[in-house]
Write a protein that holds these residues in place. Structure first.
Motif, PDB file in Angstrom:
ATOM      1  N   LEU A 450       0.818  -1.197  -0.107  1.00 27.03           N
ATOM      2  CA  LEU A 450       0.032  -0.074   0.164  1.00 27.03           C
ATOM      3  C   LEU A 450       1.079   1.210   0.023  1.00 27.03           C
ATOM      4  CD1 LEU A 450      -2.576  -1.105   2.828  1.00 27.03           C
ATOM      5  CD2 LEU A 450      -2.646  -1.604  -0.020  1.00 27.03           C
ATOM      6  N   VAL A 451       0.535   2.027  -0.812  1.00 26.77           N
ATOM      7  CA  VAL A 451       1.122   3.474  -0.833  1.00 26.77           C
ATOM      8  C   VAL A 451       0.173   4.374  -1.165  1.00 26.77           C
ATOM      9  CG1 VAL A 451       3.007   5.040  -1.887  1.00 26.77           C
ATOM     10  CG2 VAL A 451       3.187   2.642  -2.081  1.00 26.77           C
ATOM     11  N   GLY A 452      -0.208   5.399  -0.082  1.00 26.07           N
ATOM     12  CA  GLY A 452      -1.351   6.119  -0.173  1.00 26.07           C
ATOM     13  C   GLY A 452      -1.057   7.325  -0.988  1.00 26.07           C
ATOM     14  N   PRO A 453      -1.885   8.208  -1.334  1.00 26.73           N
ATOM     15  CA  PRO A 453      -1.667   9.112  -2.188  1.00 26.73           C
ATOM     16  C   PRO A 453      -1.004  10.357  -1.639  1.00 26.73           C
ATOM     17  CG  PRO A 453      -4.054   9.322  -1.244  1.00 26.73           C
ATOM     18  CD  PRO A 453      -3.326   8.080  -0.927  1.00 26.73           C
ATOM     19  N   GLN A 454      -0.823  10.588  -0.336  1.00 26.41           N
ATOM     20  CA  GLN A 454       0.107  11.310   0.347  1.00 26.41           C
ATOM     21  C   GLN A 454       1.501  11.052   0.456  1.00 26.41           C
ATOM     22  OE1 GLN A 454      -1.819  14.196   3.043  1.00 26.41           O
ATOM     23  NE2 GLN A 454      -3.175  12.379   3.716  1.00 26.41           N
ATOM     24  N   ALA A 455       1.970   9.715   0.200  1.00 26.89           N
ATOM     25  CA  ALA A 455       3.077   9.032   0.303  1.00 26.89           C
ATOM     26  C   ALA A 455       3.791   9.397  -0.976  1.00 26.89           C
ATOM     27  CB  ALA A 455       3.005   7.661   0.646  1.00 26.89           C
ATOM     28  N   ARG A 456       5.367   9.188  -0.893  1.00 26.21           N
ATOM     29  CA  ARG A 456       6.007   9.361  -2.041  1.00 26.21           C
ATOM     30  C   ARG A 456       6.803   8.164  -2.104  1.00 26.21           C
ATOM     31  NH1 ARG A 456       9.527  13.096  -4.935  1.00 26.21           N
ATOM     32  NH2 ARG A 456      11.428  11.785  -5.397  1.00 26.21           N
ATOM     33  N   LEU A 457       6.864   7.541  -3.482  1.00 25.58           N
ATOM     34  CA  LEU A 457       7.440   6.273  -3.776  1.00 25.58           C
ATOM     35  C   LEU A 457       8.535   6.453  -5.123  1.00 25.58           C
ATOM     36  CD1 LEU A 457       6.830   2.318  -3.214  1.00 25.58           C
ATOM     37  CD2 LEU A 457       7.606   3.070  -5.501  1.00 25.58           C
ATOM     38  N   SER A 458       9.593   6.337  -4.966  1.00 25.15           N
ATOM     39  CA  SER A 458      10.207   6.270  -6.388  1.00 25.15           C
ATOM     40  C   SER A 458      11.414   5.184  -6.363  1.00 25.15           C
ATOM     41  CB  SER A 458      11.017   7.742  -6.160  1.00 25.15           C
ATOM     42  OG  SER A 458      11.938   7.874  -5.167  1.00 25.15           O
ATOM     43  N   ALA A 484       9.142  -0.454 -17.138  1.00 25.15           N
ATOM     44  CA  ALA A 484       8.802   0.988 -16.863  1.00 25.15           C
ATOM     45  C   ALA A 484      10.008   1.615 -16.520  1.00 25.15           C
ATOM     46  CB  ALA A 484       7.570   1.251 -15.893  1.00 25.15           C
ATOM     47  N   ILE A 485      10.621   0.964 -15.345  1.00 23.67           N
ATOM     48  CA  ILE A 485      11.858   1.635 -14.576  1.00 23.67           C
ATOM     49  C   ILE A 485      13.120   1.362 -15.492  1.00 23.67           C
ATOM     50  CG2 ILE A 485      10.907   1.166 -12.268  1.00 23.67           C
ATOM     51  CD1 ILE A 485      12.569  -1.127 -11.830  1.00 23.67           C
ATOM     52  N   GLU A 486      13.108   0.516 -16.362  1.00 21.63           N
ATOM     53  CA  GLU A 486      14.384   0.256 -17.168  1.00 21.63           C
ATOM     54  C   GLU A 486      14.877   1.240 -17.915  1.00 21.63           C
ATOM     55  OE1 GLU A 486      16.468  -3.486 -19.566  1.00 21.63           O
ATOM     56  OE2 GLU A 486      14.021  -3.176 -19.704  1.00 21.63           O
ATOM     57  N   LEU A 494       6.936   7.331  -8.636  1.00 19.17           N
ATOM     58  CA  LEU A 494       6.008   6.797  -9.399  1.00 19.17           C
ATOM     59  C   LEU A 494       4.454   7.060  -8.988  1.00 19.17           C
ATOM     60  CD1 LEU A 494       7.367   3.064  -8.792  1.00 19.17           C
ATOM     61  CD2 LEU A 494       7.716   4.784 -10.931  1.00 19.17           C
ATOM     62  N   GLU A 495       3.692   7.617  -9.908  1.00 13.01           N
ATOM     63  CA  GLU A 495       2.391   7.751  -9.583  1.00 13.01           C
ATOM     64  C   GLU A 495       1.569   6.782  -9.409  1.00 13.01           C
ATOM     65  OE1 GLU A 495       1.595  10.969  -9.671  1.00 13.01           O
ATOM     66  OE2 GLU A 495       3.580  11.510 -10.130  1.00 13.01           O
ATOM     67  N   ASP A 497      -1.398   5.564 -10.007  1.00 15.14           N
ATOM     68  CA  ASP A 497      -2.305   4.882 -10.999  1.00 15.14           C
ATOM     69  C   ASP A 497      -1.206   4.104 -11.793  1.00 15.14           C
ATOM     70  OD1 ASP A 497      -4.491   6.367 -10.368  1.00 15.14           O
ATOM     71  OD2 ASP A 497      -4.463   7.584 -11.979  1.00 15.14           O
ATOM     72  N   MET A 498      -0.033   4.552 -11.918  1.00 12.84           N
ATOM     73  CA  MET A 498       1.114   3.699 -12.635  1.00 12.84           C
ATOM     74  C   MET A 498       1.361   2.390 -11.618  1.00 12.84           C
ATOM     75  SD  MET A 498       4.841   4.412 -13.636  1.00 12.84           S
ATOM     76  CE  MET A 498       5.946   3.340 -14.495  1.00 12.84           C
ATOM     77  N   MET A 499       1.557   2.597 -10.230  1.00 13.69           N
ATOM     78  CA  MET A 499       1.977   1.528  -9.475  1.00 13.69           C
ATOM     79  C   MET A 499       1.046   0.482  -9.175  1.00 13.69           C
ATOM     80  SD  MET A 499       3.798   3.598  -6.342  1.00 13.69           S
ATOM     81  CE  MET A 499       2.679   4.888  -5.895  1.00 13.69           C
ATOM     82  N   LEU A 500      -0.231   1.051  -9.341  1.00 13.42           N
ATOM     83  CA  LEU A 500      -1.450  -0.185  -9.262  1.00 13.42           C
ATOM     84  C   LEU A 500      -1.754  -0.982 -10.773  1.00 13.42           C
ATOM     85  CD1 LEU A 500      -3.604  -0.934  -7.817  1.00 13.42           C
ATOM     86  CD2 LEU A 500      -5.107   0.498  -8.480  1.00 13.42           C
ATOM     87  N   LYS A 501      -1.239  -0.215 -11.806  1.00 10.79           N
ATOM     88  CA  LYS A 501      -1.361  -0.739 -13.116  1.00 10.79           C
ATOM     89  C   LYS A 501      -0.099  -1.826 -13.154  1.00 10.79           C
ATOM     90  CE  LYS A 501      -1.331   0.439 -18.130  1.00 10.79           C
ATOM     91  NZ  LYS A 501      -1.456   1.750 -19.040  1.00 10.79           N
ATOM     92  N   VAL A 502       1.138  -1.519 -12.863  1.00  6.89           N
ATOM     93  CA  VAL A 502       2.030  -2.324 -13.133  1.00  6.89           C
ATOM     94  C   VAL A 502       2.227  -3.552 -12.132  1.00  6.89           C
ATOM     95  CG1 VAL A 502       3.461  -0.709 -14.523  1.00  6.89           C
ATOM     96  CG2 VAL A 502       3.843  -1.000 -12.081  1.00  6.89           C
ATOM     97  N   GLY A 503       1.193  -3.332 -10.995  1.00  5.46           N
ATOM     98  CA  GLY A 503       1.493  -4.540  -9.886  1.00  5.46           C
ATOM     99  C   GLY A 503       2.260  -4.177  -8.786  1.00  5.46           C
ATOM    100  N   LEU A 504       2.883  -3.110  -8.583  1.00  2.68           N
ATOM    101  CA  LEU A 504       3.762  -2.935  -7.655  1.00  2.68           C
ATOM    102  C   LEU A 504       2.804  -2.611  -6.161  1.00  2.68           C
ATOM    103  CD1 LEU A 504       6.475  -2.395  -6.206  1.00  2.68           C
ATOM    104  CD2 LEU A 504       6.315  -0.126  -6.975  1.00  2.68           C
ATOM    105  N   THR A 505       1.688  -1.865  -6.417  1.00  5.23           N
ATOM    106  CA  THR A 505       0.758  -1.807  -5.209  1.00  5.23           C
ATOM    107  C   THR A 505      -0.246  -2.627  -5.534  1.00  5.23           C
ATOM    108  OG1 THR A 505      -0.414   0.173  -6.352  1.00  5.23           O
ATOM    109  CG2 THR A 505       1.553   0.407  -4.563  1.00  5.23           C
ATOM    110  N   THR A 506      -1.088  -3.272  -4.550  1.00  2.79           N
ATOM    111  CA  THR A 506      -2.065  -4.154  -4.460  1.00  2.79           C
ATOM    112  C   THR A 506      -3.499  -3.156  -4.482  1.00  2.79           C
ATOM    113  OG1 THR A 506      -1.871  -4.616  -2.230  1.00  2.79           O
ATOM    114  CG2 THR A 506      -0.896  -5.922  -3.636  1.00  2.79           C
ATOM    115  N   GLY A 507      -3.471  -1.846  -3.991  1.00  2.56           N
ATOM    116  CA  GLY A 507      -4.636  -1.140  -3.895  1.00  2.56           C
ATOM    117  C   GLY A 507      -4.399   0.181  -3.724  1.00  2.56           C
TER     118      GLY A 507
END
Length: 545
Positions: A450-458, A484-486, A494-495, A497-507
């Motif tokens: 889980l990565v909330g909208p106020q958190a930052r993941l890069s 994507a990261i290559e 990472l935005e 929507d993108m994290m969810l789309k590529v499967g890095l986040t589960t929700g």
């Protein structure tokens, strides 16, 4: 007289020299690794353990770290020559490289009856990559350090070198991977001059000399030839290794890498035990009365603490606390709305260092079968340690969320701050919290991520592309994230929507989905909820006979 004169002229004519220029296109082939980012060439160093209290008798080993190149065996021979017959184990950490050189290294190791282990040497002070390192002593030990099992690798051509060891050690934290061999064919255009003479009507070559050499292109094949396969099969048989290693290599595309599980390595006889690198390098090997072959006594050496005291008899107190890397503590939600049934979690904050995986493993051991989510906040750190920590999270089926813990009452770092019933009081928050680079790989190990909208993941690729790709596949994260990261050479956020789309986040949920005050009211109740017994519970309980 005339006939004789004519014969003499004819003889002279038959002895004339003739030069001829010709072109020839030749080719040579060599088998190697396909990865473009193999990193620095392998360096060797004789290392002496810096374990506290081991002096004046300490274990020593040969550190072998980096990619295997054509000249690597010659460098290794020089190291062996300095040892004068001493048998030190080899501690290797390598992404692979030249196959022929790896075979030569394996044979050198076997010929000299050396043991080998997969591990990373952590140097204290000078290290082989630095210039101007002074010689430590006349017997060859120029460096001091320790070893780590987690995060170390032996990939591609490296397992061929590894196969040469008498004892071959790869613990559960080491990574050994294989794939198909890539053969590169290089074509060269040669122009040469041949000088010959004609004697009695027949040519006699005097010499042939190459006058120019030009590159005529190259091409690669990604399946081993029958000749290479036969050579590798003979080598493995020579080393007493089962042919399953070769079959696994042939069955894995050159663009991928197959990690061989420890149990399978045992079956294939690629390893001789499930011990870690400590089996060959621990200070306990040098206890009086049972010294291992790689122990050496230097009578003039004093323990490290005595040397420190001699250099600095009156050390100044530290003004700034030392960064000890990521800290793990168990936290219980302190929101009054949750009492007496409150969520608990593992707070993970700080830099990811080689000490991070063992710290996490130690904490998980104290929890037994309880599965608490991990709330992580980190700017990143050591790549190999992040992979090891992520695997621990994955093995224990833990959820992970990006967030920070605000402790209530006192901070666990204070000497007088004590946990109550095994947990510190706190609240979770994700506003402005960062999880960068290696931290994202720890997150990838979670069963829920889980990565909330106020958190930052890069995230960006920190080298070792094949290893990161294999790790993401192991975590059941599809190739879209890696693709994507290559494409990035710098770190970028990472935005959601993108994290969810590529499967890095589960929700799309934030950390509150795992640690919020009201989650324990849900049905079924989350595993991380716990009712803390009241202070009078034991007194009110009925008497037991």
């Amino acid at each position: 007289m005339v006939p004789g004169h004519l014969f003499h002229r004819r003889a002279l004519f038959s002895l004339r020299l003739i030069c001829l220029l010709a072109l020839l296109v030749t080719g040579r082939a060599f088998a190697t690794d396909t990865a473009p980012d193999l990193g620095p060439t392998m360096r060797f160093g004789i290392v002496r353990s810096n374990a506290p209290g081991c002096e004046p008798i300490c274990p020593e080993w040969i550190s072998a770290e980096g990619s295997i190149e054509a000249g690597t065996p010659a460098l290794f021979k020089r190291v062996l020559k300095t040892l004068g017959g001493r048998k030190l184990p080899v501690v290797v950490d390598s992404p692979g490289g030249n196959v022929e050189a790896a075979l030569a290294l394996g044979r050198l190791i076997r010929k000299n009856k050396l043991d080998i282990a997969i591990g990373k040497t952590v140097f204290s002070g000078c290290q082989p990559s630095a210039k101007g390192c002074p010689g430590r002593d006349k017997n060859g030990a120029r460096y001091f350090g320790g070893v780590l099992a987690y995060g170390a690798m032996c990939n591609s051509a490296c397992p061929l070198m590894f196969a040469g060891g008498i004892r071959r050690v790869a613990g559960e934290w080491a990574y050994l991977g294989v794939h198909q061999i890539t053969t590169t064919y290089i074509r060269t255009k040669l122009q040469y001059r041949t000088t010959y003479r004609v004697v009695g009507g027949k040519k006699k070559v005097l010499n042939t000399k190459i006058v120019s050499r030009k590159n005529a292109g190259s091409y690669k094949t990604y399946e081993m030839s029958k000749a290479v396969e036969k050579k590798l099969a003979a080598y493995l048989d020579e080393m007493g290794i089962e042919q399953g290693v070769l079959e696994t290599m042939k069955g894995t595309p050159a663009s991928e890498i197959h990690q061989i599980a420890l149990d399978d390595m045992l079956t294939m006889k690629l390893v001789t035990s499930t011990d870690t690198v400590d089996r060959l390098t621990a200070a306990s090997l040098c206890e009086p009365g049972r010294l291992a072959a790689n122990c050496r006594e230097i009578p003039g050496n004093k323990p490290a603490d005595e040397l420190t005291a001699a250099v600095q008899p009156n050390p100044l107190p530290e003004i700034m606390p030392r960064d000890e890397g990521m800290r793990f503590v168990v936290v219980r939600g302190s929101n009054p709305l949750c009492n007496p049934d409150c969520p608990e979690w593992i707070s993970a904050e700080g830099a990811i260092t080689p000490q991070t995986p063992p710290k996490l493993r130690q904490l998980l051991a104290t929890l037994g079968d309880r599965r608490l989510p991990v709330v992580i906040s980190s700017r990143g750190g050591d790549l190999f340690s992040a992979l090891a920590a992520g695997r621990l999270v994955h093995e224990n089926k833990l959820a992970v969320a990006v967030g920070r813990t605000d402790f209530v009452g006192c901070d666990p770092g204070a000497w007088n701050c004590l946990a109550e019933d095994g947990a510190y009081a706190g609240l979770s928050i994700d506003a402005g919290v960062e999880c960068d680079s290696a931290c994202a790989l720890v997150l990838a190990g979670g069963v829920r991520r889980l990565v909330g909208p106020q958190a930052r993941l890069s995230l960006y690729l920190m080298g070792q592309k094949q290893m990161v790709k294999a790790y993401l596949e192991e975590m059941a994260i599809g190739p879209a994230l890696f693709a994507a990261i290559e494409q990035r050479s710098v770190e970028r956020r990472l935005e959601p929507d993108m994290m969810l789309k590529v499967g890095l986040t589960t929700g799309p949920q934030s950390v509150g989905a795992l640690t919020g005050a009201t989650i324990c009211e849900a049905v079924p109740k989350p595993e991380n909820c716990r009712i803390r017994p009241s202070a009078n519970a034991e007194a009110d309980a009925p008497a037991k006979l």
